[in-house]
Design a protein around this motif. Sequence first.
Motif, PDB file in Angstrom:
ATOM      1  N   ASN A  73       0.816  -1.212   0.000  1.00  0.00           N
ATOM      2  CA  ASN A  73       0.000   0.000   0.000  1.00  0.00           C
ATOM      3  C   ASN A  73       0.854   1.268   0.000  1.00  0.00           C
ATOM      4  OD1 ASN A  73      -2.305  -1.521  -0.119  1.00  0.00           O
ATOM      5  ND2 ASN A  73      -2.662  -1.471   2.076  1.00  0.00           N
ATOM      6  N   LEU A  74       1.951   1.258   0.738  1.00  0.00           N
ATOM      7  CA  LEU A  74       2.845   2.405   0.739  1.00  0.00           C
ATOM      8  C   LEU A  74       3.477   2.591  -0.642  1.00  0.00           C
ATOM      9  CD1 LEU A  74       4.247   4.698   2.232  1.00  0.00           C
ATOM     10  CD2 LEU A  74       5.994   3.051   2.948  1.00  0.00           C
ATOM     11  N   LEU A  75       3.916   1.499  -1.236  1.00  0.00           N
ATOM     12  CA  LEU A  75       4.512   1.574  -2.566  1.00  0.00           C
ATOM     13  C   LEU A  75       3.480   1.993  -3.612  1.00  0.00           C
ATOM     14  CD1 LEU A  75       7.275   1.241  -3.805  1.00  0.00           C
ATOM     15  CD2 LEU A  75       6.817  -1.189  -4.106  1.00  0.00           C
ATOM     16  N   MET A  76       2.246   1.558  -3.435  1.00  0.00           N
ATOM     17  CA  MET A  76       1.176   1.989  -4.352  1.00  0.00           C
ATOM     18  C   MET A  76       0.929   3.496  -4.234  1.00  0.00           C
ATOM     19  SD  MET A  76       0.087  -0.204  -6.432  1.00  0.00           S
ATOM     20  CE  MET A  76      -1.277   0.814  -6.962  1.00  0.00           C
ATOM     21  N   LEU A  77       0.986   4.018  -3.023  1.00  0.00           N
ATOM     22  CA  LEU A  77       0.813   5.463  -2.847  1.00  0.00           C
ATOM     23  C   LEU A  77       1.918   6.223  -3.576  1.00  0.00           C
ATOM     24  CD1 LEU A  77      -0.632   7.877  -1.590  1.00  0.00           C
ATOM     25  CD2 LEU A  77       0.739   7.503   0.482  1.00  0.00           C
ATOM     26  N   VAL A  78       3.149   5.751  -3.432  1.00  0.00           N
ATOM     27  CA  VAL A  78       4.274   6.364  -4.131  1.00  0.00           C
ATOM     28  C   VAL A  78       4.079   6.239  -5.643  1.00  0.00           C
ATOM     29  CG1 VAL A  78       6.763   6.168  -4.568  1.00  0.00           C
ATOM     30  CG2 VAL A  78       5.890   6.038  -2.225  1.00  0.00           C
ATOM     31  N   ALA A  79       3.633   5.071  -6.097  1.00  0.00           N
ATOM     32  CA  ALA A  79       3.424   4.850  -7.535  1.00  0.00           C
ATOM     33  C   ALA A  79       2.377   5.804  -8.093  1.00  0.00           C
ATOM     34  CB  ALA A  79       3.000   3.401  -7.780  1.00  0.00           C
ATOM     35  N   ILE A  80       1.267   5.951  -7.397  1.00  0.00           N
ATOM     36  CA  ILE A  80       0.210   6.846  -7.869  1.00  0.00           C
ATOM     37  C   ILE A  80       0.724   8.280  -7.910  1.00  0.00           C
ATOM     38  CG2 ILE A  80      -2.053   7.819  -7.277  1.00  0.00           C
ATOM     39  CD1 ILE A  80      -2.742   5.000  -6.126  1.00  0.00           C
ATOM     40  N   TRP A  81       1.451   8.688  -6.875  1.00  0.00           N
ATOM     41  CA  TRP A  81       1.992  10.044  -6.848  1.00  0.00           C
ATOM     42  C   TRP A  81       2.977  10.270  -7.988  1.00  0.00           C
ATOM     43  CZ3 TRP A  81       6.982  11.927  -5.211  1.00  0.00           C
ATOM     44  CH2 TRP A  81       7.041  13.322  -5.127  1.00  0.00           C
ATOM     45  N   MET A  82       3.840   9.287  -8.255  1.00  0.00           N
ATOM     46  CA  MET A  82       4.822   9.436  -9.333  1.00  0.00           C
ATOM     47  C   MET A  82       4.159   9.462 -10.706  1.00  0.00           C
ATOM     48  SD  MET A  82       8.021   7.186  -8.015  1.00  0.00           S
ATOM     49  CE  MET A  82       9.268   7.971  -9.029  1.00  0.00           C
ATOM     50  N   MET A  83       3.042   8.775 -10.850  1.00  0.00           N
ATOM     51  CA  MET A  83       2.339   8.760 -12.134  1.00  0.00           C
ATOM     52  C   MET A  83       1.444   9.983 -12.315  1.00  0.00           C
ATOM     53  SD  MET A  83       1.517   4.803 -13.042  1.00  0.00           S
ATOM     54  CE  MET A  83       1.298   4.011 -11.472  1.00  0.00           C
ATOM     55  N   SER A  84       1.309  10.788 -11.264  1.00  0.00           N
ATOM     56  CA  SER A  84       0.513  12.018 -11.345  1.00  0.00           C
ATOM     57  C   SER A  84       1.335  13.093 -12.061  1.00  0.00           C
ATOM     58  CB  SER A  84       0.142  12.482  -9.935  1.00  0.00           C
ATOM     59  OG  SER A  84       1.240  13.123  -9.316  1.00  0.00           O
ATOM     60  N   PRO A  85       0.759  14.266 -12.268  1.00  0.00           N
ATOM     61  CA  PRO A  85       1.534  15.363 -12.871  1.00  0.00           C
ATOM     62  C   PRO A  85       2.636  15.924 -11.964  1.00  0.00           C
ATOM     63  CG  PRO A  85      -0.824  15.714 -13.162  1.00  0.00           C
ATOM     64  CD  PRO A  85      -0.662  14.569 -12.205  1.00  0.00           C
ATOM     65  N   ALA A  86       2.855  15.337 -10.794  1.00  0.00           N
ATOM     66  CA  ALA A  86       3.875  15.847  -9.871  1.00  0.00           C
ATOM     67  C   ALA A  86       5.256  15.915 -10.526  1.00  0.00           C
ATOM     68  CB  ALA A  86       3.932  14.989  -8.610  1.00  0.00           C
ATOM     69  N   GLY A  87       5.545  14.983 -11.412  1.00  0.00           N
ATOM     70  CA  GLY A  87       6.855  14.961 -12.056  1.00  0.00           C
ATOM     71  C   GLY A  87       7.126  16.178 -12.924  1.00  0.00           C
ATOM     72  N   THR A  88       6.081  16.763 -13.484  1.00  0.00           N
ATOM     73  CA  THR A  88       6.269  17.926 -14.351  1.00  0.00           C
ATOM     74  C   THR A  88       5.835  19.226 -13.698  1.00  0.00           C
ATOM     75  OG1 THR A  88       4.110  17.548 -15.369  1.00  0.00           O
ATOM     76  CG2 THR A  88       6.041  16.608 -16.482  1.00  0.00           C
ATOM     77  N   LYS A  89       5.034  19.151 -12.650  1.00  0.00           N
ATOM     78  CA  LYS A  89       4.502  20.373 -12.045  1.00  0.00           C
ATOM     79  C   LYS A  89       5.006  20.622 -10.626  1.00  0.00           C
ATOM     80  CE  LYS A  89       0.336  20.319 -14.801  1.00  0.00           C
ATOM     81  NZ  LYS A  89       0.760  21.115 -15.890  1.00  0.00           N
ATOM     82  N   GLY A  90       5.667  19.624 -10.033  1.00  0.00           N
ATOM     83  CA  GLY A  90       6.144  19.783  -8.671  1.00  0.00           C
ATOM     84  C   GLY A  90       7.632  20.054  -8.603  1.00  0.00           C
ATOM     85  N   LYS A  91       8.141  20.056  -7.382  1.00  0.00           N
ATOM     86  CA  LYS A  91       9.558  20.344  -7.154  1.00  0.00           C
ATOM     87  C   LYS A  91      10.379  19.065  -6.966  1.00  0.00           C
ATOM     88  CE  LYS A  91      12.626  23.045  -4.243  1.00  0.00           C
ATOM     89  NZ  LYS A  91      12.714  24.145  -3.286  1.00  0.00           N
TER      90      LYS A  91
END
Length: 184
Positions: A73-91
């Motif tokens: 579940n922790l790894l899934m949370l990280v996976a979902i966050w990494m697949m979000s626009p965070a990679g292009t819109k975050g820091k």
Amino acid sequence: MGFVLLILGVALWWGAHLFKRVRPAQRAAMGDRGKGVVALVLLASVALMVIGFRMTPYVHVWAPPSYMTHANNLLMLVAIWMMSPAGTKGKLLHKMRHPQLAGFRAWAAAHLLVNGDLASIILFGGLFVWGIVEVAVINAAEPEWTPGPQGTLAKDGMFFVASVVLLGVIGYIHGLVGPSPFPM
């Protein structure tokens, strides 16, 4: 027959994604029509993976300990966050070249942690290895890369909160169609 369909689905997934990099002239010759063809092949690959996975008999390989559910579940949370626009819109991920593929690999690894049967190893292991190969092929084809503009930690936080909510929704739906990812 289930294993054949499962392996065929994983192979089609690989082929559809790698086609552009391995056979660029053929893909370019297809023009915009090629996008539709690739999309149909990917849809067929997902259908074959789902049908094949559901048809396979259970073949025990290993028994995951119960605490792996929490790691999943922790790894899934990280996976979902990494697949979000965070990679292009975050820091935090803005200097990472392939955050979505890293998130995809995290998704596959999470599922390998909690599934000890042969079909799961073929499915999630095959998709995990594809994620590694895809990054290597993209980097070889396009070695030059410059990160986009850096976003803010506030954007990272926003995408993280959205990822927590999405994990809950995905987990609920997962429990309706298969095993619940949340321990009781």
